[in-house]
Motif scaffolding. Structure first.
Motif, PDB file in Angstrom:
ATOM      1  N   ILE A  21       0.868  -1.284  -0.068  1.00 21.47           N
ATOM      2  CA  ILE A  21      -0.072   0.084  -0.050  1.00 21.47           C
ATOM      3  C   ILE A  21       0.747   1.386  -0.013  1.00 21.47           C
ATOM      4  CG2 ILE A  21      -2.045  -0.995   1.161  1.00 21.47           C
ATOM      5  CD1 ILE A  21      -1.430   0.090   3.812  1.00 21.47           C
ATOM      6  N   GLN A  22       2.074   1.165   0.384  1.00 22.68           N
ATOM      7  CA  GLN A  22       2.778   2.248   0.322  1.00 22.68           C
ATOM      8  C   GLN A  22       4.274   2.069   0.392  1.00 22.68           C
ATOM      9  OE1 GLN A  22       1.963   5.106   3.501  1.00 22.68           O
ATOM     10  NE2 GLN A  22       3.489   6.508   2.702  1.00 22.68           N
ATOM     11  N   PHE A  23       5.505   2.851  -0.367  1.00 21.08           N
ATOM     12  CA  PHE A  23       6.616   2.650  -0.312  1.00 21.08           C
ATOM     13  C   PHE A  23       7.089   3.821   0.757  1.00 21.08           C
ATOM     14  CE2 PHE A  23       5.853   0.651  -4.392  1.00 21.08           C
ATOM     15  CZ  PHE A  23       6.664  -0.723  -4.251  1.00 21.08           C
ATOM     16  N   LEU A  24       7.865   3.566   1.798  1.00 19.54           N
ATOM     17  CA  LEU A  24       8.278   4.486   2.684  1.00 19.54           C
ATOM     18  C   LEU A  24       9.591   5.179   2.283  1.00 19.54           C
ATOM     19  CD1 LEU A  24       7.147   2.413   5.811  1.00 19.54           C
ATOM     20  CD2 LEU A  24       5.942   4.402   4.622  1.00 19.54           C
ATOM     21  N   VAL A  25      10.236   4.426   1.172  1.00 14.61           N
ATOM     22  CA  VAL A  25      11.456   4.881   0.860  1.00 14.61           C
ATOM     23  C   VAL A  25      11.591   4.945  -0.708  1.00 14.61           C
ATOM     24  CG1 VAL A  25      13.016   4.747   2.909  1.00 14.61           C
ATOM     25  CG2 VAL A  25      12.808   2.887   0.965  1.00 14.61           C
ATOM     26  N   GLN A  26      12.493   5.556  -1.290  1.00 18.43           N
ATOM     27  CA  GLN A  26      12.574   5.510  -2.749  1.00 18.43           C
ATOM     28  C   GLN A  26      14.044   4.792  -3.192  1.00 18.43           C
ATOM     29  OE1 GLN A  26       9.884   6.420  -4.776  1.00 18.43           O
ATOM     30  NE2 GLN A  26       8.942   6.658  -2.789  1.00 18.43           N
ATOM     31  N   PRO A  27      13.788   3.999  -4.327  1.00 21.68           N
ATOM     32  CA  PRO A  27      15.164   3.494  -4.875  1.00 21.68           C
ATOM     33  C   PRO A  27      16.414   4.548  -4.857  1.00 21.68           C
ATOM     34  CG  PRO A  27      13.388   2.901  -6.232  1.00 21.68           C
ATOM     35  CD  PRO A  27      12.799   3.838  -5.422  1.00 21.68           C
ATOM     36  N   GLY A  28      17.457   4.131  -4.523  1.00 24.37           N
ATOM     37  CA  GLY A  28      18.584   5.087  -4.271  1.00 24.37           C
ATOM     38  C   GLY A  28      18.750   5.754  -3.043  1.00 24.37           C
ATOM     39  N   ASP A  29      17.604   5.599  -2.083  1.00 22.30           N
ATOM     40  CA  ASP A  29      17.882   6.000  -0.704  1.00 22.30           C
ATOM     41  C   ASP A  29      18.569   5.384   0.262  1.00 22.30           C
ATOM     42  OD1 ASP A  29      15.895   8.013  -1.374  1.00 22.30           O
ATOM     43  OD2 ASP A  29      14.295   7.198  -0.058  1.00 22.30           O
ATOM     44  N   SER A  30      19.367   5.791   1.200  1.00 19.66           N
ATOM     45  CA  SER A  30      20.133   5.079   1.917  1.00 19.66           C
ATOM     46  C   SER A  30      19.384   4.581   3.159  1.00 19.66           C
ATOM     47  CB  SER A  30      21.337   5.867   2.695  1.00 19.66           C
ATOM     48  OG  SER A  30      22.302   6.208   1.692  1.00 19.66           O
ATOM     49  N   ILE A  31      19.438   3.331   3.749  1.00 18.36           N
ATOM     50  CA  ILE A  31      18.683   2.749   4.659  1.00 18.36           C
ATOM     51  C   ILE A  31      19.412   2.021   5.669  1.00 18.36           C
ATOM     52  CG2 ILE A  31      16.584   2.385   3.302  1.00 18.36           C
ATOM     53  CD1 ILE A  31      17.573  -0.467   2.864  1.00 18.36           C
ATOM     54  N   GLU A  32      18.705   2.059   6.869  1.00 17.21           N
ATOM     55  CA  GLU A  32      19.573   1.278   8.174  1.00 17.21           C
ATOM     56  C   GLU A  32      18.927   0.147   8.381  1.00 17.21           C
ATOM     57  OE1 GLU A  32      21.977   2.469   9.747  1.00 17.21           O
ATOM     58  OE2 GLU A  32      21.940   4.274   8.515  1.00 17.21           O
ATOM     59  N   ALA A  33      19.606  -0.717   8.844  1.00 13.11           N
ATOM     60  CA  ALA A  33      18.996  -2.191   9.191  1.00 13.11           C
ATOM     61  C   ALA A  33      17.630  -2.054  10.107  1.00 13.11           C
ATOM     62  CB  ALA A  33      20.086  -3.092   9.974  1.00 13.11           C
ATOM     63  N   ASP A  34      16.625  -2.781   9.904  1.00 12.96           N
ATOM     64  CA  ASP A  34      15.446  -2.838  10.603  1.00 12.96           C
ATOM     65  C   ASP A  34      14.476  -1.552  10.194  1.00 12.96           C
ATOM     66  OD1 ASP A  34      15.864  -5.297  11.912  1.00 12.96           O
ATOM     67  OD2 ASP A  34      17.178  -4.412  13.405  1.00 12.96           O
ATOM     68  N   GLN A  35      15.096  -0.781   9.534  1.00 13.87           N
ATOM     69  CA  GLN A  35      14.082   0.563   9.002  1.00 13.87           C
ATOM     70  C   GLN A  35      12.995  -0.066   8.483  1.00 13.87           C
ATOM     71  OE1 GLN A  35      16.386   3.667   6.915  1.00 13.87           O
ATOM     72  NE2 GLN A  35      14.474   4.300   6.194  1.00 13.87           N
ATOM     73  N   ASP A  36      11.856   0.744   8.617  1.00 12.66           N
ATOM     74  CA  ASP A  36      10.519   0.197   7.755  1.00 12.66           C
ATOM     75  C   ASP A  36      10.770   0.938   6.447  1.00 12.66           C
ATOM     76  OD1 ASP A  36       9.389  -0.475  10.115  1.00 12.66           O
ATOM     77  OD2 ASP A  36       8.250   1.099  10.760  1.00 12.66           O
ATOM     78  N   ILE A  37      10.467  -0.124   5.529  1.00 10.36           N
ATOM     79  CA  ILE A  37      10.593   0.393   4.085  1.00 10.36           C
ATOM     80  C   ILE A  37       9.379   0.291   3.210  1.00 10.36           C
ATOM     81  CG2 ILE A  37      13.122   0.327   4.087  1.00 10.36           C
ATOM     82  CD1 ILE A  37      13.099  -2.310   2.671  1.00 10.36           C
ATOM     83  N   ILE A  38       8.532  -0.760   3.512  1.00 10.45           N
ATOM     84  CA  ILE A  38       7.226  -0.985   2.721  1.00 10.45           C
ATOM     85  C   ILE A  38       6.308  -1.054   3.657  1.00 10.45           C
ATOM     86  CG2 ILE A  38       6.032  -2.428   1.224  1.00 10.45           C
ATOM     87  CD1 ILE A  38       8.840  -3.212  -0.163  1.00 10.45           C
ATOM     88  N   GLU A  39       5.030  -0.424   3.408  1.00 10.56           N
ATOM     89  CA  GLU A  39       3.984  -0.810   4.221  1.00 10.56           C
ATOM     90  C   GLU A  39       2.966  -1.680   3.456  1.00 10.56           C
ATOM     91  OE1 GLU A  39       1.007   1.793   6.869  1.00 10.56           O
ATOM     92  OE2 GLU A  39       1.538   2.633   5.112  1.00 10.56           O
ATOM     93  N   VAL A  40       2.603  -2.860   3.915  1.00 10.36           N
ATOM     94  CA  VAL A  40       1.698  -3.852   3.465  1.00 10.36           C
ATOM     95  C   VAL A  40       0.397  -3.873   4.255  1.00 10.36           C
ATOM     96  CG1 VAL A  40       3.603  -4.966   2.313  1.00 10.36           C
ATOM     97  CG2 VAL A  40       2.831  -5.713   4.518  1.00 10.36           C
ATOM     98  N   GLU A  41      -0.711  -4.520   3.544  1.00 12.15           N
ATOM     99  CA  GLU A  41      -1.918  -4.792   4.165  1.00 12.15           C
ATOM    100  C   GLU A  41      -2.187  -6.106   4.103  1.00 12.15           C
ATOM    101  OE1 GLU A  41      -5.364  -1.897   4.728  1.00 12.15           O
ATOM    102  OE2 GLU A  41      -5.440  -2.858   2.750  1.00 12.15           O
ATOM    103  N   THR A  42      -2.897  -6.740   5.143  1.00 10.17           N
ATOM    104  CA  THR A  42      -3.298  -7.992   5.070  1.00 10.17           C
ATOM    105  C   THR A  42      -4.948  -7.840   5.481  1.00 10.17           C
ATOM    106  OG1 THR A  42      -3.074  -8.436   7.211  1.00 10.17           O
ATOM    107  CG2 THR A  42      -1.049  -8.975   6.061  1.00 10.17           C
ATOM    108  N   ASN A  43      -5.542  -9.110   5.342  1.00 16.01           N
ATOM    109  CA  ASN A  43      -7.092  -9.063   5.599  1.00 16.01           C
ATOM    110  C   ASN A  43      -7.213  -8.738   7.446  1.00 16.01           C
ATOM    111  OD1 ASN A  43      -5.889 -11.584   6.492  1.00 16.01           O
ATOM    112  ND2 ASN A  43      -7.791 -12.622   5.949  1.00 16.01           N
ATOM    113  N   LYS A  44      -6.260  -8.789   8.002  1.00 13.32           N
ATOM    114  CA  LYS A  44      -6.319  -8.436   9.544  1.00 13.32           C
ATOM    115  C   LYS A  44      -5.516  -7.025  10.018  1.00 13.32           C
ATOM    116  CE  LYS A  44      -6.653 -13.276  10.640  1.00 13.32           C
ATOM    117  NZ  LYS A  44      -6.319 -14.213  11.555  1.00 13.32           N
ATOM    118  N   ALA A  45      -4.376  -6.630   9.354  1.00 12.69           N
ATOM    119  CA  ALA A  45      -3.802  -5.705   9.798  1.00 12.69           C
ATOM    120  C   ALA A  45      -3.042  -4.832   8.757  1.00 12.69           C
ATOM    121  CB  ALA A  45      -2.771  -5.986  10.839  1.00 12.69           C
TER     122      ALA A  45
END
Length: 81
Positions: A21-45
């Motif tokens: 449902i959402q990308f929290l970073v873009q290609p080329g962005d620097s990221i840290e380990a355990d950083q949230d990078i993609i938001e997904v939705e299931t039928n529960k949460a």
């Protein structure tokens, strides 16, 4: 720089797939380990997929509003040595 795949993890015992449902970073962005990078939705949460390692987002193969089974490759991360 080594690369690793960003995999949709097991999100719960009975969850077989999730929708991007959402990308929290873009290609080329620097990221840290355990950083949230993609938001997904299931039928529960709504859940965030985190980076498995520090580095730079190389690309996303996942598309917004599409569903993927657990274990699917969502993108590629170039790992910082």
């Amino acid at each position: 720089m080594p690369q690793i795949s960003l995999i949709l993890p097991q999100l719960g015992e009975s969850i077989a797939e999730a929708t991007v449902i959402q990308f929290l970073v873009q290609p080329g962005d620097s990221i840290e380990a355990d950083q949230d990078i993609i938001e997904v939705e299931t039928n529960k949460a709504t859940i965030n997929v985190t980076a498995p390692a520090a580095g730079r987002v190389a690309s996303f193969s996942a598309k917004l509003s599409e569903s993927y089974p657990v274990g699917s490759v969502l993108g590629v991360i170039k790992v910082t040595p």
